[in-house]
Every structure is written in structure tokens, then in C-alpha cells.
Design a protein around this motif. Structure first.
Motif, PDB file in Angstrom:
ATOM      1  N   LYS A 165      -2.648  -2.655  -5.975  1.00  0.00           N
ATOM      2  CA  LYS A 165      -2.415  -1.455  -5.170  1.00  0.00           C
ATOM      3  C   LYS A 165      -1.014  -0.885  -5.360  1.00  0.00           C
ATOM      4  O   LYS A 165      -0.323  -0.531  -4.400  1.00  0.00           O
ATOM      5  CB  LYS A 165      -2.677  -1.755  -3.691  1.00  0.00           C
ATOM      6  CG  LYS A 165      -4.102  -2.190  -3.393  1.00  0.00           C
ATOM      7  CD  LYS A 165      -4.320  -2.444  -1.916  1.00  0.00           C
ATOM      8  CE  LYS A 165      -5.761  -2.866  -1.644  1.00  0.00           C
ATOM      9  NZ  LYS A 165      -6.012  -3.130  -0.201  1.00  0.00           N
ATOM     10  N   LEU A 166      -0.596  -0.801  -6.609  1.00  0.00           N
ATOM     11  CA  LEU A 166       0.737  -0.286  -6.901  1.00  0.00           C
ATOM     12  C   LEU A 166       0.829   1.220  -6.720  1.00  0.00           C
ATOM     13  O   LEU A 166       1.870   1.752  -6.317  1.00  0.00           O
ATOM     14  CB  LEU A 166       1.141  -0.660  -8.331  1.00  0.00           C
ATOM     15  CG  LEU A 166       1.317  -2.147  -8.630  1.00  0.00           C
ATOM     16  CD1 LEU A 166       1.666  -2.340 -10.090  1.00  0.00           C
ATOM     17  CD2 LEU A 166       2.384  -2.756  -7.751  1.00  0.00           C
ATOM     18  N   ARG A 167      -0.241   1.926  -7.064  1.00  0.00           N
ATOM     19  CA  ARG A 167      -0.244   3.385  -7.080  1.00  0.00           C
ATOM     20  C   ARG A 167       0.779   3.908  -8.106  1.00  0.00           C
ATOM     21  O   ARG A 167       1.375   3.151  -8.864  1.00  0.00           O
ATOM     22  CB  ARG A 167       0.031   3.958  -5.693  1.00  0.00           C
ATOM     23  CG  ARG A 167      -0.854   3.401  -4.587  1.00  0.00           C
ATOM     24  CD  ARG A 167      -2.308   3.726  -4.811  1.00  0.00           C
ATOM     25  NE  ARG A 167      -3.137   3.163  -3.746  1.00  0.00           N
ATOM     26  CZ  ARG A 167      -4.467   3.210  -3.747  1.00  0.00           C
ATOM     27  NH1 ARG A 167      -5.112   3.798  -4.767  1.00  0.00           N
ATOM     28  NH2 ARG A 167      -5.155   2.668  -2.766  1.00  0.00           N
ATOM     29  N   ASP A 168       0.974   5.212  -8.120  1.00  0.00           N
ATOM     30  CA  ASP A 168       1.879   5.818  -9.098  1.00  0.00           C
ATOM     31  C   ASP A 168       3.329   5.407  -8.866  1.00  0.00           C
ATOM     32  O   ASP A 168       4.083   5.183  -9.814  1.00  0.00           O
ATOM     33  CB  ASP A 168       1.754   7.346  -9.052  1.00  0.00           C
ATOM     34  CG  ASP A 168       0.409   7.828  -9.569  1.00  0.00           C
ATOM     35  OD1 ASP A 168      -0.110   7.216 -10.523  1.00  0.00           O
ATOM     36  OD2 ASP A 168      -0.128   8.807  -9.020  1.00  0.00           O
ATOM     37  N   GLY A 169       3.720   5.304  -7.594  1.00  0.00           N
ATOM     38  CA  GLY A 169       5.093   4.923  -7.292  1.00  0.00           C
ATOM     39  C   GLY A 169       5.424   3.517  -7.758  1.00  0.00           C
ATOM     40  O   GLY A 169       6.486   3.269  -8.343  1.00  0.00           O
ATOM     41  N   GLY A 170       4.519   2.571  -7.525  1.00  0.00           N
ATOM     42  CA  GLY A 170       4.752   1.202  -7.973  1.00  0.00           C
ATOM     43  C   GLY A 170       4.746   1.084  -9.484  1.00  0.00           C
ATOM     44  O   GLY A 170       5.558   0.352 -10.064  1.00  0.00           O
ATOM     45  N   ALA A 171       3.831   1.801 -10.135  1.00  0.00           N
ATOM     46  CA  ALA A 171       3.791   1.779 -11.598  1.00  0.00           C
ATOM     47  C   ALA A 171       5.068   2.359 -12.194  1.00  0.00           C
ATOM     48  O   ALA A 171       5.535   1.914 -13.246  1.00  0.00           O
ATOM     49  CB  ALA A 171       2.574   2.553 -12.101  1.00  0.00           C
ATOM     50  N   GLU A 172       5.649   3.345 -11.522  1.00  0.00           N
ATOM     51  CA  GLU A 172       6.904   3.922 -11.998  1.00  0.00           C
ATOM     52  C   GLU A 172       8.030   2.884 -11.985  1.00  0.00           C
ATOM     53  O   GLU A 172       8.842   2.820 -12.919  1.00  0.00           O
ATOM     54  CB  GLU A 172       7.295   5.125 -11.142  1.00  0.00           C
ATOM     55  CG  GLU A 172       8.569   5.811 -11.615  1.00  0.00           C
ATOM     56  CD  GLU A 172       8.960   6.977 -10.722  1.00  0.00           C
ATOM     57  OE1 GLU A 172       9.988   7.618 -11.005  1.00  0.00           O
ATOM     58  OE2 GLU A 172       8.241   7.241  -9.747  1.00  0.00           O
ATOM     59  N   HIS A 173       8.081   2.065 -10.940  1.00  0.00           N
ATOM     60  CA  HIS A 173       9.092   1.007 -10.887  1.00  0.00           C
ATOM     61  C   HIS A 173       8.913   0.028 -12.037  1.00  0.00           C
ATOM     62  O   HIS A 173       9.897  -0.398 -12.666  1.00  0.00           O
ATOM     63  CB  HIS A 173       9.013   0.268  -9.549  1.00  0.00           C
ATOM     64  CG  HIS A 173       9.558   1.042  -8.389  1.00  0.00           C
ATOM     65  ND1 HIS A 173      10.887   1.389  -8.286  1.00  0.00           N
ATOM     66  CD2 HIS A 173       8.952   1.539  -7.285  1.00  0.00           C
ATOM     67  CE1 HIS A 173      11.084   2.061  -7.157  1.00  0.00           C
ATOM     68  NE2 HIS A 173       9.924   2.165  -6.538  1.00  0.00           N
ATOM     69  N   VAL A 174       7.659  -0.336 -12.320  1.00  0.00           N
ATOM     70  CA  VAL A 174       7.389  -1.315 -13.379  1.00  0.00           C
ATOM     71  C   VAL A 174       7.736  -0.748 -14.746  1.00  0.00           C
ATOM     72  O   VAL A 174       8.436  -1.396 -15.549  1.00  0.00           O
ATOM     73  CB  VAL A 174       5.917  -1.764 -13.325  1.00  0.00           C
ATOM     74  CG1 VAL A 174       5.587  -2.669 -14.509  1.00  0.00           C
ATOM     75  CG2 VAL A 174       5.631  -2.491 -12.016  1.00  0.00           C
ATOM     76  N   THR A 175       7.270   0.454 -15.043  1.00  0.00           N
ATOM     77  CA  THR A 175       7.531   1.034 -16.362  1.00  0.00           C
ATOM     78  C   THR A 175       9.011   1.367 -16.553  1.00  0.00           C
ATOM     79  O   THR A 175       9.541   1.258 -17.660  1.00  0.00           O
ATOM     80  CB  THR A 175       6.687   2.301 -16.563  1.00  0.00           C
ATOM     81  OG1 THR A 175       6.922   3.224 -15.479  1.00  0.00           O
ATOM     82  CG2 THR A 175       5.205   1.956 -16.592  1.00  0.00           C
ATOM     83  N   ARG A 176       9.680   1.763 -15.474  1.00  0.00           N
ATOM     84  CA  ARG A 176      11.112   2.059 -15.580  1.00  0.00           C
ATOM     85  C   ARG A 176      11.904   0.784 -15.879  1.00  0.00           C
ATOM     86  O   ARG A 176      12.873   0.804 -16.647  1.00  0.00           O
ATOM     87  CB  ARG A 176      11.616   2.707 -14.288  1.00  0.00           C
ATOM     88  CG  ARG A 176      13.082   3.118 -14.343  1.00  0.00           C
ATOM     89  CD  ARG A 176      13.509   3.826 -13.071  1.00  0.00           C
ATOM     90  NE  ARG A 176      14.927   4.135 -13.077  1.00  0.00           N
ATOM     91  CZ  ARG A 176      15.466   5.179 -13.675  1.00  0.00           C
ATOM     92  NH1 ARG A 176      14.692   6.037 -14.318  1.00  0.00           N
ATOM     93  NH2 ARG A 176      16.775   5.378 -13.640  1.00  0.00           N
TER      94      ARG A 176
END
Length: 381
Positions: A165-176
Motif C-alpha cells: 500500500k505504498l501508493r504513488d507517494g511511497g513509490a516516489e520515496h523508494v525510486t528517489r
């Protein structure tokens, strides 16, 4: 365990260990010099715990006594499985800086918070030896903690975050965290992560640019994005990253899973166009996108004639020289579309998955008995 020489008989006492975790119903002789990290990698935590009771020498190989802990030892467990039940006591017994494979599936929110609190211990307790982290179905409340863990573990090779349940915001943290150093803000790609799974995390097209940036600079070999909602816009961003000439020779992505992402034939066409100059991608899974077949049957008015569009798509598919496994299951492909795909097979294709498509029984029988099936490529219907 190997048999000792005469020198070992004099230098080390033999230790008899009866353990159902090592060998059920038998006795096993252990020699301390043989019980190192290489052997611990193949043992369960219960077996390691029993080894500590054998002798003081064995205990020194299986345990660590942290500074400031008095005489309280912690077990060295290269493979560690954490569950929501009894996690508190377990985390107090294990020396996490020596853990290399961490299985933390299905953790509830409280257990997840405790685990990250232990993983973020400062100085000598920081977990830098991790190679594989499995957080499938874990209730990750703060994705920033995952990003910090990713930056701290420079040797991490695999990160599985399915259904977190990362959503777009969580995925942004991971990819960044894969591309930027959070402390300085400068470009600093993660050099060792090979596999990243973000399956079923509610990602939309907003995550496309971040994922594309990670593909450009990180050495990812497998990227799983199944069961999200990237759509054509998100796939277009990935295709641009795969197609850019400056990075085409450096790109090492070998497996891409974008199944069930609401992709249409336009997203497929963009991706196939990117594979023309990309010889690294070996496996492409774009199944579960029913709109692809509908787009092939009825192209939009902005396109050229249906025949010319299908010809263009077939040409792009045939130019994907590195593609070996192509999964087009449940894509709504009719007989004409299947004939187009089969006729335009890439030269290196070994598996073509066409399962769950509305294909006539006559075509199925023909494909199963045709020279294409079995000699050049295996067709799965």
C-alpha cells in the motif's frame, strides 16, 4: 561437516549435538572451526540457538556480545524470518547487523514499526549486510523508512514490496532513494539493487517518471509492476527510458512485468518501439490488459488504416532482437491479432504465452501442430 584430521582431534574437543532441526533422529558431530558464517547460512534460527549450548567455542561463532550489553549475547542468523507474533522477543535475541536475508512478510503495523526501529540503530548496530529484504503484505506506514533502509544498505540486491500500500507517494520515496542521496540531494545511484517488486501498490501514471529515472541510472535487472494502474502514460515513461540511446548500452533490465496495468495497444506499441535498440530485455509480461485486443480490432481515428497500424506493430515486434519470453495472456486477442503476433516473432523468442485469449479452436489446433510450436518457440495457449 567434514571429517577432522589428527591435528583437529588434539586442538578441539568433539561436541555431540542431538537436534531435530539439523538431522531428524540422528546424532551429528560438530567441530567449532567448521561452524562459521557459511554454515550458519543453511541453518534455521532454532538450530543456531541449540548450537550455542554445545560449547563456549561454538557460542563465540554463533553469537555476538554487543558493547554495553553486559554478558547478554545475541544470535547470528543470516536468514531471519520475522512474524507479527513474538517479534519483540525475537528482535532482542538476534544480532541484525549480521543478517543478510530478511523475511518480514505479512507484518502488522506495530511489528513493522518495531522492525524498522531495530534496523535503524545507529553506529555499529546499523544493518549494512542485508542482501535481500522481503516485505510482502507488510503494513508499511512510513515509506521514508524503506527509503532510508535502501540508502543505508548499499549491498542490497533484492527488495520486495508487493501489496504494501505504498501508493504513488511511497513509490516516489523508494525510486528517489535509488537515484538521489537524501543527505546531499546529489545524484548517487544505488549500485547493487538488481530486483525491485512493487506489485499491487496502487501506482498510477504519476509514478512513471520516477520509475523511468530509476531505470536510467540504477542497475535493475528485474522490475515487477503488476496489478497497478500505470496506464499508457506510465508505460510511455518507461519506454522512453528504455529507448534512450545514451543509456541503451548500459541498460541491464532483463525482466519487466507490467501485467494488469490498464495498458492499451498504444502502450504496447510504445514499448515495442523502445525494444528495437534494447537488447538487454529478455522477458516482457504485459498480460491481463484486455484493451490491447480491442485496440487492434478497432484502431482510433487518429491512427492510419487498421491494416497499416497492425503492420507497423508487427514490424516493431519483429525488431525486438533480445526478447525471449513474451507474455500476452488475457489480452483480448482474436484470431487475426494472434496470427499477427505469431507471424512477427522476434528471432530469439523462446516462449509465447497466449493463454486466456478468445482464440478459435481451429487456430489453437493449428498452432499446437504447426512447426512454430516446439521448434522455434513454445506457444502456451
Amino acid at each position: 561437516f567434514r571429517s577432522p584430521t589428527s591435528a583437529y582431534w588434539k586442538a578441539f574437543p568433539r561436541t555431540l549435538c542431538r537436534s531435530p532441526n539439523l538431522r531428524k533422529g540422528s546424532e551429528l558431530w560438530l567441530y567449532p572451526e567448521d561452524v562459521g558464517l557459511e554454515i550458519l547460512c543453511f541453518l534455521y534460527l532454532a538450530a543456531i540457538c541449540e548450537l550455542t549450548c554445545c560449547s563456549r567455542v561454538v557460542r563465540s561463532l554463533c553469537c555476538v556480545c554487543p558493547k554495553g550489553a553486559g554478558w547478554r549475547y545475541r544470535l547470528v542468523s543470516p536468514h531471519l524470518q520475522v512474524t507479527s507474533e513474538g517479534y519483540g522477543e525475537l528482535l532482542q535475541q538476534v544480532w541484525l547487523p549480521r543478517t543478510m536475508w530478511l523475511d518480514a512478510r505479512d507484518l502488522n503495523a506495530k511489528a513493522c514499526r518495531s522492525l524498522f526501529a531495530e534496523l535503524e540503530r545507529p553506529h555499529e548496530r546499523l544493518c549494512k549486510a542485508l542482501l535481500d529484504v522481503d516485505l510482502r503484505n507488510a503494513k508499511v506506514e512510513n515509506p521514508e523508512r524503506v527509503a532510508r533502509l535502501l540508502r543505508a544498505c548499499s549491498g542490497l540486491r533484492s527488495l520486495q514490496l508487493e501489496r504494501s500500500k505504498l501508493r504513488d507517494g511511497g513509490a516516489e520515496h523508494v525510486t528517489r532513494s535509488l537515484t538521489i542521496d537524501g543527505s546531499t540531494g546529489e545524484l548517487s545511484p544505488h549500485r547493487n539493487l538488481k530486483a525491485l517488486s512493487l506489485e499491487e501498490n496502487g501506482l498510477t501514471a504519476l509514478s512513471g517518471p520516477g520509475l523511468a529515472c530509476a531505470l536510467r541510472v540504477a542497475p535493475l535487472e528485474a522490475l515487477v509492476l503488476a496489478r497497478n494502474e500505470l496506464g499508457d502514460a506510465g508505460i510511455q515513461a518507461l519506454a522512453e527510458a528504455l529507448a534512450e540511446r545514451p543509456w541503451s548500452k548500459l541498460c541491464c533490465l532483463a525482466r519487466l512485468d507490467i501485467s494488469e496495468n490498464k495498458v492499451t495497444v498504444h502502450g504496447l506499441a510504445a514499448l515495442l518501439a523502445a525494444l528495437r535498440g534494447n537488447g538487454a530485455l529478455r522477458c516482457l509480461d504485459i498480460g491481463g490488459n484486455d484493451a490491447i485486443g480491442a485496440g487492434l480490432a478497432e484502431p482510433s481515428p487518429a491512427q492510419a488504416s487498421p491494416k497499416s497500424f497492425r503492420t507497423q506493430l508487427a514490424t516493431r515486434l519483429g525488431a525486438a532482437v533480445g526478447l525471449q519470453d513474451l507474455h500476452l495472456w488475457r489480452c483480448g486477442l482474436d484470431d487475426d491479432a494472434v496470427g499477427l503476433v505469431v507471424g512477427a516473432q522476434p528471432p530469439s523468442l523462446a516462449l509465447l504465452n497466449l493463454a486466456a485469449n478468445p482464440i478459435s479452436s481451429e487456430l489453437k489446433k493449428y498452432l499446437l501442430h504447426s512447426p512454430v510450436h516446439g521448434e522455434g518457440a513454445l506457444i502456451k495457449l
